[in-house]
Write a protein that holds these residues in place. Structure first.
Motif, PDB file in Angstrom:
ATOM      1  N   THR A  39       0.804  -1.226   0.000  1.00  0.00           N
ATOM      2  CA  THR A  39       0.000   0.000   0.000  1.00  0.00           C
ATOM      3  C   THR A  39       0.837   1.275   0.000  1.00  0.00           C
ATOM      4  O   THR A  39       0.280   2.372  -0.062  1.00  0.00           O
ATOM      5  CB  THR A  39      -0.932   0.039   1.233  1.00  0.00           C
ATOM      6  N   SER A  40       2.157   1.159   0.062  1.00  0.00           N
ATOM      7  CA  SER A  40       2.975   2.363   0.254  1.00  0.00           C
ATOM      8  C   SER A  40       2.995   3.274  -0.963  1.00  0.00           C
ATOM      9  O   SER A  40       3.290   4.466  -0.842  1.00  0.00           O
ATOM     10  CB  SER A  40       4.405   1.981   0.638  1.00  0.00           C
TER      11      SER A  40
ATOM     12  N   PRO B  73      -3.900   7.737  -0.030  1.00  0.00           N
ATOM     13  CA  PRO B  73      -4.554   7.261   1.195  1.00  0.00           C
ATOM     14  C   PRO B  73      -5.936   6.656   0.970  1.00  0.00           C
ATOM     15  O   PRO B  73      -6.288   5.661   1.607  1.00  0.00           O
ATOM     16  CB  PRO B  73      -4.635   8.532   2.052  1.00  0.00           C
ATOM     17  N   GLU B  74      -6.727   7.239   0.053  1.00  0.00           N
ATOM     18  CA  GLU B  74      -8.080   6.715  -0.144  1.00  0.00           C
ATOM     19  C   GLU B  74      -8.082   5.362  -0.850  1.00  0.00           C
ATOM     20  O   GLU B  74      -9.103   4.659  -0.856  1.00  0.00           O
ATOM     21  CB  GLU B  74      -8.942   7.718  -0.927  1.00  0.00           C
ATOM     22  N   MET B  75      -6.946   4.992  -1.448  1.00  0.00           N
ATOM     23  CA  MET B  75      -6.862   3.706  -2.144  1.00  0.00           C
ATOM     24  C   MET B  75      -6.390   2.576  -1.228  1.00  0.00           C
ATOM     25  O   MET B  75      -6.506   1.404  -1.573  1.00  0.00           O
ATOM     26  CB  MET B  75      -5.884   3.814  -3.328  1.00  0.00           C
ATOM     27  N   VAL B  76      -5.846   2.930  -0.073  1.00  0.00           N
ATOM     28  CA  VAL B  76      -5.236   1.933   0.797  1.00  0.00           C
ATOM     29  C   VAL B  76      -6.255   0.915   1.287  1.00  0.00           C
ATOM     30  O   VAL B  76      -6.021  -0.299   1.264  1.00  0.00           O
ATOM     31  CB  VAL B  76      -4.536   2.617   1.998  1.00  0.00           C
ATOM     32  N   LYS B  77      -7.434   1.386   1.705  1.00  0.00           N
ATOM     33  CA  LYS B  77      -8.423   0.494   2.303  1.00  0.00           C
ATOM     34  C   LYS B  77      -8.858  -0.609   1.343  1.00  0.00           C
ATOM     35  O   LYS B  77      -9.005  -1.766   1.747  1.00  0.00           O
ATOM     36  CB  LYS B  77      -9.646   1.281   2.779  1.00  0.00           C
TER      37      LYS B  77
ATOM     38  N   GLU C 104       1.515  -0.279   7.811  1.00  0.00           N
ATOM     39  CA  GLU C 104       0.147  -0.131   8.322  1.00  0.00           C
ATOM     40  C   GLU C 104       0.044  -0.884   9.654  1.00  0.00           C
ATOM     41  O   GLU C 104      -0.247  -2.081   9.698  1.00  0.00           O
ATOM     42  CB  GLU C 104      -0.854  -0.684   7.304  1.00  0.00           C
ATOM     43  N   MET C 105       0.280  -0.176  10.752  1.00  0.00           N
ATOM     44  CA  MET C 105       0.352  -0.822  12.057  1.00  0.00           C
ATOM     45  C   MET C 105      -0.989  -1.429  12.491  1.00  0.00           C
ATOM     46  O   MET C 105      -1.038  -2.535  13.028  1.00  0.00           O
ATOM     47  CB  MET C 105       0.832   0.183  13.120  1.00  0.00           C
TER      48      MET C 105
END
Length: 299
Positions: free
Chosen positions: A223-224, A228-232, A254-255
């Protein structure tokens, strides 16, 4: 059942020591998240497991097969057949101190005698498996997708199964359609990568990896490279995959995701595996001061 064993792995890039004696065991069905600061060796470790990087020292075993050249420093019986060992013993040094001196000072030479060479060859004969055979079973999802830009989504999906696994075109297309449907990308089956968002590219990349029917999947910061909106949407696909029992190793920043899906957290710093613990233990009571410092900064 143990599916991956990393033994005393070192990786140097010239004078830069990236991995320093990392050892890691992975059981079938494990989901392991590798975390740590930038430059700690996370991606190099992952790429070494798939032999995209050649380790300097150490061994990697996948499903009981050795996939790197045998490292004599990990086999005391091999060291004992060397001329160097014989010389140290002749000087009056005891067995274990002689072995430790050889290991610590990297004293083994390319030619250590016939017995030494025969034993090294026997290890290869008994346990070694070629790189290409391993890569059929160990899938890799890259940070920057690595889709073929001149191929459609479908063509990206079916290329490796047909070329490597000798699957028929019809069977490859059938499986590709099913996997693309699973990741919500079936409507884009005829699109080229240039017409996809970052999240869509990564979902296709995950589906493409699964098209090879791997036993193990490695995720290198999946995801790096995303907004941000694509990460989920990508994390949701990986979570769904985790529910199937697939063995997975993820390098991630992504902790929250690592805490939710992982069986174990492996914390790397400066090329050393500092901690290996269940997520509830690692995130609540890390043992090392370095891990505590890291978590204070990222949580």
């Amino acid at each position: 059942m143990q599916v991956i064993e990393v033994k005393g792995l070192y990786k140097d890039f010239g004078a830069l020591h990236v991995l320093r004696g990392v050892s890691l065991n992975v059981e079938q069905g494990d989901i392991i998240s590798i975390i740590g600061p930038s430059g700690s060796g996370k991606s190099t470790l992952l790429r070494s497991i798939n032999l995209l990087e050649k380790p300097t020292y150490g061994e990697i075993w996948v499903e009981g097969k050795l996939i790197t050249p045998p490292d004599p420093y990990l086999h005391w019986d091999v060291i004992r057949t060397s001329h160097t060992y014989a010389a140290l013993r002749a000087e009056g040094m005891d067995d274990e101190p002689a072995i430790m001196k050889i290991k610590k000072e990297d004293l083994l030479k390319p030619h250590e005698g016939g017995a030494y060479n025969r034993l090294m060859k026997q290890i290869v004969k008994d346990h070694f498996e070629d790189t290409y055979s391993v890569r059929r079973r160990v899938g890799m999802v890259f940070q920057h997708f690595n889709l073929f830009p001149h191929m459609t989504v479908l063509e990206n999906m079916i290329y490796a199964p047909m070329k490597v696994n000798k699957v028929s075109r019809e069977a490859a297309i059938e499986k590709a359609r099913a996997l693309l449907n699973d990741v919500g990308m079936l409507p884009k089956i005829d699109a080229y990568p240039s017409k996809l968002s970052g999240g869509q590219k990564q979902r296709v990349a995950i589906a493409r990896t699964l098209a090879m029917s791997p036993d193990i999947v490695l995720f290198d910061e999946p995801t790096s490279a995303l907004d941000p909106e694509m990460v989920k949407e990508v994390l949701d696909v990986i979570k769904k995959l985790a529910e199937t029992g697939m063995t997975m190793i993820l390098v991630t920043h992504e902790m929250g995701f690592a805490r939710e899906v992982s069986d174990r957290i492996c914390f790397l710093d400066e090329g050393t595996l500092i901690e290996d613990a269940p997520p509830d233990v690692f995130f609540s009571t890390p043992k090392s001061a370095r891990a505590k410092e890291f978590l204070d900064k990222v949580l």
